[in-house]
Design an enzyme around this catalytic site. Structure first.
Site, mmCIF file in Angstrom:
data_model
loop_
_atom_site.group_PDB
_atom_site.id
_atom_site.type_symbol
_atom_site.label_atom_id
_atom_site.label_comp_id
_atom_site.label_asym_id
_atom_site.label_seq_id
_atom_site.Cartn_x
_atom_site.Cartn_y
_atom_site.Cartn_z
ATOM 1 N N LYS A 40 0.831 -1.086 -0.143
ATOM 2 C CA LYS A 40 0.118 0.002 0.053
ATOM 3 C C LYS A 40 0.916 1.384 -0.031
ATOM 4 C CE LYS A 40 -4.038 0.037 2.395
ATOM 5 N NZ LYS A 40 -5.055 -0.300 3.476
HETATM 6 C C1 E4P Z 1 -8.100 0.532 3.540
HETATM 7 O O1 E4P Z 1 -7.395 -0.184 3.061
HETATM 8 C C2 E4P Z 1 -8.141 1.249 4.593
HETATM 9 O O2 E4P Z 1 -7.584 0.236 5.681
HETATM 10 C C3 E4P Z 1 -9.205 1.549 5.519
HETATM 11 O O3 E4P Z 1 -10.311 1.062 4.484
HETATM 12 C C4 E4P Z 1 -9.525 2.802 6.393
HETATM 13 O O4 E4P Z 1 -10.919 2.890 6.538
HETATM 14 P P1 E4P Z 1 -11.116 3.905 7.973
HETATM 15 O O5 E4P Z 1 -11.690 5.042 7.317
HETATM 16 O O6 E4P Z 1 -12.181 3.206 8.485
HETATM 17 O O7 E4P Z 1 -9.864 4.068 8.778
#
Ligand code: E4P
Length: 221
Positions: free
Chosen positions: A85
């Protein structure tokens, strides 16, 4: 639509994995920070739970191009199921392009606009992660509108990147993801558990069992 679990907690991942409906895992630094174990241990536990076809997204911490490349290469070398990522920044885009040449798959994270998704697709991201819930937190439905615009762009130009609906808040988000044709959605453990729940299922089951009990019938021996 592929269904991923958005968690770094091996207990949650194991429970959801055993339900037989998980196609991938996404983690992020915030999720990892909640687990209370060393990160290398967390990674190995997760990889030990999922099968050989299941991707596990692990995020870099570096924000500069060289640092991202170095961390991405290290993370990708852990296991062939690792997708790295990278944040949607100019350095992230540049690193995505370079890593693509090395065969390292990138999940471009922290995407909040169609323009960012367009750039992520052009850089060759394997997954593009629009944070729908965080946009909806600010203005209702703005996340879902953004997601639909991103899907249109992907279709218009036949980009190969998969759109990974992220930052899911509730069951409605998952249903919307599937209705508009997101390639995948990554879902927190508590929402995954809610996907199967319906009061009419519970009531129907109670009635079936009561009627069966009252009938005196038995299953074939
Ligand atoms: C995506 O890969 C992220 O980990 C995630 O969906 C972040 O979401 P949040 O807004 O609940 O932190």
């Amino acid at each position: 639509m592929q269904l991923f679990i958005d968690s770094a907690d091996p207990n949650e991942i194991k429970t959801a994995w055993d339900w037989g409906i998980i196609d991938g895992v996404t983690t992020n630094p915030s999720l990892a920070s909640k687990v209370g174990k060393p990160y290398p241990e967390i990674i190995q536990e997760i990889l030990g739970i999922v099968d050989e076809n299941t991707s596990v997204s692990l995020e870099v911490i570096a924000t500069d191009y060289e640092g991202m490349l170095e961390q991405a290469r290290k993370l990708a070398s852990i296991d062939e199921r690792v997708v790295v990522k990278l944040p949607c920044t100019t350095a992230g885009l540049q690193a995505t392009k370079e890593l693509g040449k090395e065969g390292i798959l990138v999940n471009m994270t922290l995407v909040f606009s169609p323009a960012q998704a367009l750039l992520a697709a052009k850089a060759g991201a394997f997954y593009i992660s629009p944070f729908v819930g965080r946009l909806d937190d600010i203005e209702e439905h703005s996340g879902d509108d953004t997601l639909e615009e991103i899907l249109t762009i992907m279709d218009n130009y036949d980009f190969e990147s998969a759109v990974l609906y992220s930052s899911v808040r509730d069951v409605a988000h998952v249903q919307h993801a599937a209705r508009v044709g997101a390639d995948a959605a990554t879902v927190p453990f508590d929402v995954l558990g809610k996907l199967v729940q319906h009061s009419l299922t519970d009531a129907g089951l109670t009635k079936f069992l009561a009627d069966w009990e009252a009938s005196g019938l038995s299953l074939p021996a």
